[in-house]
Design an enzyme around this catalytic site. Structure first.
Site, PDB file in Angstrom:
ATOM      1  N   SER A 280     -13.896  -2.251 -45.197  1.00 54.69           N
ATOM      2  CA  SER A 280     -15.094  -2.859 -45.778  1.00 54.69           C
ATOM      3  C   SER A 280     -14.760  -4.202 -46.406  1.00 54.69           C
ATOM      4  CB  SER A 280     -15.690  -1.943 -46.842  1.00 54.69           C
ATOM      5  OG  SER A 280     -16.677  -2.662 -47.546  1.00 54.69           O
TER       6      SER A 280
ATOM      7  N   HIS B  57     -16.640  -3.447 -41.475  1.00 49.04           N
ATOM      8  CA  HIS B  57     -17.806  -2.886 -42.177  1.00 49.04           C
ATOM      9  C   HIS B  57     -18.360  -3.924 -43.146  1.00 49.04           C
ATOM     10  CE1 HIS B  57     -20.206   0.529 -43.675  1.00 49.04           C
ATOM     11  NE2 HIS B  57     -20.012   0.029 -44.882  1.00 49.04           N
TER      12      HIS B  57
ATOM     13  N   ASP C 143     -21.188  -4.727 -45.969  1.00 47.74           N
ATOM     14  CA  ASP C 143     -22.121  -4.104 -46.914  1.00 47.74           C
ATOM     15  C   ASP C 143     -23.133  -5.115 -47.434  1.00 47.74           C
ATOM     16  OD1 ASP C 143     -21.158  -1.366 -47.182  1.00 47.74           O
ATOM     17  OD2 ASP C 143     -19.343  -2.274 -48.004  1.00 47.74           O
TER      18      ASP C 143
ATOM     19  N   MET D  12     -26.264  -5.677 -49.825  1.00 47.82           N
ATOM     20  CA  MET D  12     -26.940  -5.085 -50.996  1.00 47.82           C
ATOM     21  C   MET D  12     -27.952  -6.068 -51.560  1.00 47.82           C
ATOM     22  SD  MET D  12     -23.619  -3.654 -52.956  1.00 47.82           S
ATOM     23  CE  MET D  12     -22.401  -2.611 -52.146  1.00 47.82           C
TER      24      MET D  12
ATOM     25  N   HIS E 292     -24.038  -2.302 -42.797  1.00 48.21           N
ATOM     26  CA  HIS E 292     -24.618  -1.223 -43.606  1.00 48.21           C
ATOM     27  C   HIS E 292     -25.647  -1.854 -44.543  1.00 48.21           C
ATOM     28  CE1 HIS E 292     -23.676   1.926 -47.002  1.00 48.21           C
ATOM     29  NE2 HIS E 292     -24.899   2.066 -46.520  1.00 48.21           N
TER      30      HIS E 292
ATOM     31  N   MET F 260     -28.035  -1.787 -47.378  1.00 51.18           N
ATOM     32  CA  MET F 260     -28.473  -1.091 -48.592  1.00 51.18           C
ATOM     33  C   MET F 260     -29.593  -1.931 -49.193  1.00 51.18           C
ATOM     34  SD  MET F 260     -24.667  -0.081 -49.857  1.00 51.18           S
ATOM     35  CE  MET F 260     -23.944  -1.301 -48.772  1.00 51.18           C
TER      36      MET F 260
ATOM     37  N   MET G 235     -22.714   8.758 -46.970  1.00 54.34           N
ATOM     38  CA  MET G 235     -22.196   8.124 -48.185  1.00 54.34           C
ATOM     39  C   MET G 235     -21.431   9.163 -49.006  1.00 54.34           C
ATOM     40  SD  MET G 235     -22.941   5.047 -47.842  1.00 54.34           S
ATOM     41  CE  MET G 235     -22.107   4.613 -49.368  1.00 54.34           C
TER      42      MET G 235
ATOM     43  N   GLY H 206     -23.606   0.998 -53.719  1.00 61.46           N
ATOM     44  CA  GLY H 206     -23.826  -0.100 -54.659  1.00 61.46           C
ATOM     45  C   GLY H 206     -22.538  -0.783 -55.090  1.00 61.46           C
ATOM     46  N   PHE H 207     -21.451  -0.052 -55.065  1.00 56.60           N
ATOM     47  CA  PHE H 207     -20.196  -0.621 -55.562  1.00 56.60           C
ATOM     48  C   PHE H 207     -19.016  -0.084 -54.768  1.00 56.60           C
ATOM     49  CE2 PHE H 207     -23.299  -0.265 -58.917  1.00 56.60           C
ATOM     50  CZ  PHE H 207     -23.333  -1.551 -59.425  1.00 56.60           C
ATOM     51  N   GLY H 208     -18.000  -0.932 -54.616  1.00 56.33           N
ATOM     52  CA  GLY H 208     -16.736  -0.473 -54.050  1.00 56.33           C
ATOM     53  C   GLY H 208     -15.923   0.185 -55.159  1.00 56.33           C
TER      54      GLY H 208
ATOM     55  N   GLY I  94     -17.071   5.432 -48.575  1.00 55.24           N
ATOM     56  CA  GLY I  94     -16.939   5.443 -50.033  1.00 55.24           C
ATOM     57  C   GLY I  94     -15.775   6.287 -50.512  1.00 55.24           C
ATOM     58  N   GLY I  95     -14.840   5.632 -51.206  1.00 65.96           N
ATOM     59  CA  GLY I  95     -13.726   6.368 -51.816  1.00 65.96           C
ATOM     60  C   GLY I  95     -12.771   7.002 -50.821  1.00 65.96           C
TER      61      GLY I  95
ATOM     62  N   GLY J 271     -12.589   0.405 -48.267  1.00 67.14           N
ATOM     63  CA  GLY J 271     -12.631  -0.915 -48.893  1.00 67.14           C
ATOM     64  C   GLY J 271     -11.448  -1.118 -49.802  1.00 67.14           C
TER      65      GLY J 271
HETATM   66  C1  DX5 Z   1     -20.598   1.239 -51.200  1.00 70.81           C
HETATM   67  C2  DX5 Z   1     -20.338   0.580 -49.877  1.00 70.81           C
HETATM   68  C3  DX5 Z   1     -19.007   0.935 -49.293  1.00 70.81           C
HETATM   69  C4  DX5 Z   1     -17.861   0.363 -50.093  1.00 70.81           C
HETATM   70  C5  DX5 Z   1     -16.637   1.158 -49.827  1.00 70.81           C
HETATM   71  O1  DX5 Z   1     -21.853   0.928 -51.627  1.00 70.81           O
HETATM   72  O2  DX5 Z   1     -21.307   1.006 -48.938  1.00 70.81           O
HETATM   73  O3  DX5 Z   1     -18.915   0.518 -47.939  1.00 70.81           O
HETATM   74  O4  DX5 Z   1     -17.618  -0.989 -49.770  1.00 70.81           O
HETATM   75  O5  DX5 Z   1     -15.656   0.770 -50.718  1.00 70.81           O
HETATM   76  P1  DX5 Z   1     -14.539   1.759 -51.259  1.00 70.81           P
HETATM   77  O6  DX5 Z   1     -13.747   2.180 -50.055  1.00 70.81           O
HETATM   78  O7  DX5 Z   1     -13.785   0.921 -52.213  1.00 70.81           O
HETATM   79  O8  DX5 Z   1     -15.242   2.929 -51.897  1.00 70.81           O
HETATM   80 ZN    ZN Z   2     -20.875   0.619 -46.740  1.00 66.71          ZN
END
Ligand code: DX5
Ligand code: ZN
Length: 217
Positions: free
Chosen positions: A8, A33, A35, A37, A66, A68, A137, A142-144, A176-177, A197
């Site tokens: 990501s 990927h 993102d 937002m 993606h 959002m 998800m 919303g956040f990495g 995510g994570g 990410g």
């Molecule tokens: C979250 C994003 C993810 C994010 C993943 O809102 O959709 O794609 O960038 O980041 P990590 O791997 O750090 O959770």
């Molecule tokens: Zn994403």
């Protein structure tokens, strides 16, 4: 089968975007990927078309976008023009999800459905054969850098069952994570693609980390 790895870009160094993209070009990453937002569907704003187009100039990997955002149907054609190969919209953001999936496919892009952690796999029953990808998800979007939600394993099983029952071709992506600890079980449960990410970009050697994820089982 080896998993599809989709680093990501959100976690990359935006001040050195060109070299980050070139690093990914020379790695075992399968997709990039992206993102998007909007500060409305999610409580954060990332980047939009100009950044995507700049990335596209250097990237040799398919772009997995993606969205959002609310009302994604307003921007599908523009994302395709900016270089998207996969476009995923959130089930929670689409009143007419079936129509939006057809709209994505009409541009020539592959159509993905993203689902929030609280959304039941059952909601996809009547659209699963229209999707090329389901983005599960494993954090609240919303956040990495957030902590992986364990219920994701069960969610993958539910979506996998649905795909088999309905004879859908959709790939399962987990977002995510994701890290080397949870990747093996995610793959065992049926994930085809892993988004990562911070695990990739915060590591000492991102190229090697991507290779390690690619070999996870
Ligand atoms: C979250 C994003 C993810 C994010 C993943 O809102 O959709 O794609 O960038 O980041 P990590 O791997 O750090 O959770
Ligand atoms: Zn994403």
């Amino acid at each position: 089968m080896r998993p599809i790895i989709a680093p990501s870009l959100l976690a990359s160094d935006f001040a050195n975007l060109q070299s980050e993209v070139e690093m990914l070009n020379n790695s075992q990453a399968d997709w990039l990927h992206i993102d998007i937002m909007d500060g409305r569907f999610v409580p954060n704003i990332s980047f939009g078309f100009p950044v995507m187009e700049a990335v596209k100039r250097f990237s040799k990997k398919p772009m997995d976008v993606h969205l959002m955002i609310v009302e994604p149907e307003k921007y599908i054609e523009q994302f395709r023009e900016a270089g998207a190969d996969y476009i995923s919209v959130h089930v929670e953001a689409c009143t007419h999800l079936h129509r939006t999936l057809q709209q994505i496919k009409a541009t020539g892009a592959k159509a993905g459905i993203a689902v929030n952690p609280h959304t039941s796999a059952r909601l996809l029953e009547d659209v699963i054969t229209d999707a090329d990808l389901v983005c599960i998800m494993s954090v609240n979007p919303g956040f990495g850098g957030q902590k992986f939600i364990d219920n994701t394993y069960r969610k993958i099983e539910g979506i996998k069952d649905l795909i088999i029952q309905r004879n859908s071709q959709a790939l399962i992506e987990v977002d995510g994570g994701v890290n080397l600890q949870n990747a093996p079980l995610l793959l065992e449960k049926g994930a085809d693609a892993l988004v990562a990410g911070s695990f990739v970009f915060s590591s000492a050697n991102p190229t090697q980390t991507i290779a390690n994820l690619k070999s996870a089982k």
